[in-house]
Design an enzyme around this catalytic site. Structure first.
Site, short mmCIF file in Angstrom:
data_model
loop_
_atom_site.label_atom_id
_atom_site.label_comp_id
_atom_site.label_asym_id
_atom_site.label_seq_id
_atom_site.Cartn_x
_atom_site.Cartn_y
_atom_site.Cartn_z
N HIS A 175 -19.74 11.34 -38.31
CA HIS A 175 -19.73 10.48 -37.12
C HIS A 175 -18.64 9.43 -37.22
CE1 HIS A 175 -20.88 6.55 -35.41
NE2 HIS A 175 -21.46 7.20 -34.42
N ASN A 176 -18.55 8.78 -38.38
CA ASN A 176 -17.56 7.72 -38.54
C ASN A 176 -16.14 8.28 -38.61
OD1 ASN A 176 -19.84 6.14 -38.68
ND2 ASN A 176 -19.05 4.86 -40.33
#
Length: 299
Positions: A175-176
């Protein structure tokens, strides 16, 4: 539900207030006694001034939610808790630990019968306070026990049981990595606008792009806020911080032989921002301040 929280920084304090607002009984601990006093003043949190006191205040099966920075800080807290907690107690790591470290800690804690849950948390400080997005790795029975808490502190449809312990931090890592790429695209796009011959209102452009366009998003909303608060980015150093997750994602992709050129280039751009002037980097630095409270280096 009764639980303890460890770490009262930007994320930990707001998560604690969120938990209390949703009717949970929370005992708080931080190395900084002023933060403990602040939490007690803001809420009905019960203070604990040592980890021992925190653990003793909780009834079995204890739940301790750790919100401290990844790396050595979380390592130290979990090591200390491992000698204080007992079989069937639960530690939730809500930080951005590397998933491989999480797997190692799971094995260490399992030898003592202690359960480890990894809760990758997104949404920044406002999410921690008013409703976060969470990616949760846990054994099925442990997740079932904790699910009401996760449902309370997240936005509607904002949590997922990703699978066994370690999977939550793995999904949050990716996600990051994606976040890095999106931020880079926004920064580069507005740099093109800035260097054009047109007299453009960047805030107004962000407004319209965030209403019905295919790039409508929370980050575009924050872009508009940046330009509402700052008519110019001249006073911001074009230095973009990197807390590790983007690097881990690219490293994992390399190990898997998965091509991720956008994620890799966005990571390299953060490194490059340490060395050269970049309008796009200034905007990304300001955006990270908006959603995560990360410091902006002022000139």
């Amino acid at each position: 539900m009764e639980l303890g929280t460890v770490g009262l920084g930007k994320m930990g304090m707001n998560l604690t207030l969120n938990l209390l607002e949703n009717g949970h009984d929370v005992t708080v601990y931080d190395r900084d006694e002023d933060k403990i006093a602040e939490a007690a003043k803001k809420s009905a949190a019960a203070p604990a001034y040592t980890l021992e006191e925190l653990v003793e205040s909780l009834t079995k099966e204890r739940i301790v939610w750790v919100m401290v920075p990844a790396g050595r800080p979380v390592e130290q807290v979990i090591e200390s808790l491992s000698s204080l907690l007992e079989s069937d107690d639960i530690i939730i790591d809500g930080g951005n630990s590397h998933y491989k470290k999480t797997l190692q800690r799971k094995q260490m804690l399992a030898e003592k019968g202690i359960n480890l849950v990894d809760a990758g948390t997104s949404g920044g400080v406002s999410g921690a306070r008013h409703g976060a997005c969470m990616m949760i790795g846990a054994e099925n029975s442990v997740f079932a026990e904790l699910e009401p808490v996760f449902a309370d502190v997240t936005v509607e449809d904002g949590y997922i049981h990703t699978g066994k312990t370690g999977s939550g931090h793995f999904v949050k890592m990716v996600h990051n990595g994606i976040e890095y790429g999106i931020l880079q695209a926004i920064g580069e796009g507005f740099e093109v606008l800035e260097k054009s011959d047109f007299d453009l209102d960047h805030g107004d452009i962000a407004r319209v792009w965030n209403n019905g366009s295919v790039i409508e998003s929370w980050l575009m909303k924050l872009t508009r806020r940046v330009f509402a608060e700052r008519k110019s980015l001249d006073d911001i150093e074009p230095v973009i911080g990197s807390s590790g997750e983007g690097k881990w994602t690219v490293e994992e992709a390399i190990d898997m032989k998965v091509p991720t050129p956008v994620l890799a280039e966005s990571l390299f751009s953060r490194y490059r921002s340490q060395q050269e002037e970049s309008y796009g980097a200034k905007l990304i630095a300001a955006l990270r301040n908006q959603f995560g409270g990360h410091e902006v280096e002022e000139k």
